[in-house]
Design a protein around this motif. Sequence first.
Motif, PDB file in Angstrom:
ATOM      1  N   SER A  28      14.271  -0.250   8.947  1.00 29.39           N
ATOM      2  CA  SER A  28      15.467  -0.061   8.122  1.00 29.39           C
ATOM      3  C   SER A  28      15.121   0.790   6.907  1.00 29.39           C
ATOM      4  O   SER A  28      13.954   0.950   6.539  1.00 29.39           O
ATOM      5  CB  SER A  28      16.017  -1.413   7.651  1.00 29.39           C
ATOM      6  N   ASN A  29      16.163   1.314   6.276  1.00 33.98           N
ATOM      7  CA  ASN A  29      15.982   2.109   5.069  1.00 33.98           C
ATOM      8  C   ASN A  29      15.378   1.254   3.949  1.00 33.98           C
ATOM      9  O   ASN A  29      14.520   1.716   3.202  1.00 33.98           O
ATOM     10  CB  ASN A  29      17.317   2.712   4.631  1.00 33.98           C
ATOM     11  N   ASP A  30      15.794  -0.008   3.854  1.00 39.73           N
ATOM     12  CA  ASP A  30      15.256  -0.898   2.820  1.00 39.73           C
ATOM     13  C   ASP A  30      13.764  -1.133   3.033  1.00 39.73           C
ATOM     14  O   ASP A  30      12.995  -1.190   2.065  1.00 39.73           O
ATOM     15  CB  ASP A  30      16.002  -2.235   2.813  1.00 39.73           C
ATOM     16  N   GLU A  31      13.354  -1.280   4.285  1.00 38.98           N
ATOM     17  CA  GLU A  31      11.937  -1.478   4.586  1.00 38.98           C
ATOM     18  C   GLU A  31      11.133  -0.230   4.204  1.00 38.98           C
ATOM     19  O   GLU A  31      10.037  -0.331   3.651  1.00 38.98           O
ATOM     20  CB  GLU A  31      11.763  -1.798   6.070  1.00 38.98           C
ATOM     21  N   LEU A  32      11.695   0.949   4.481  1.00 37.29           N
ATOM     22  CA  LEU A  32      11.039   2.199   4.088  1.00 37.29           C
ATOM     23  C   LEU A  32      10.956   2.300   2.571  1.00 37.29           C
ATOM     24  O   LEU A  32       9.891   2.618   2.018  1.00 37.29           O
ATOM     25  CB  LEU A  32      11.795   3.400   4.668  1.00 37.29           C
TER      26      LEU A  32
END
Length: 153
Positions: free
Chosen positions: A46-50
């Motif tokens: 996910s973008n949040d994980e990135l």
Amino acid sequence: MPGQKVQARALSHHPWGVLVEIAGYEKAALSATIDMIEQFSRITSSNDELLALFPPIGSQVDAVIEQIRRYHPPVSVRLVIRPADLESLACSCDFCGEPVRLGPGGDALILDSRSLDGPGSHTLISHRHCLAERIRPENIGERARALKVGRMC
């Protein structure tokens, strides 16, 4: 040089990655970046994980120089921070296209080509044997040096 370990301080976050300053080169005319999307988008879900992998602004990180572009000022430096690359950076040989390792135990040579009549330079990364094979056969000394340079006796 590509493959060289450096310390970098995160200056700002951008949608693609991080603008950094390389320790010891704060006054130099260069732009240094870490492309977080290229390095980590395949391993994050996910973008949040990135975004969680982005180094905090002001923090120091260990990095390795992946690429240097010196065609026109300012010099542009791309860094990598993947743990595996901190030990030994893999890239492609500019002669044969096969993988080559920069760093301890690697078989890479880094060649800078420059001209006397103008600014800029170009960097080539090569297997030792790929460079040696391209040196004229009668130039035995240079072929031998290409296979030996940088190696411990």
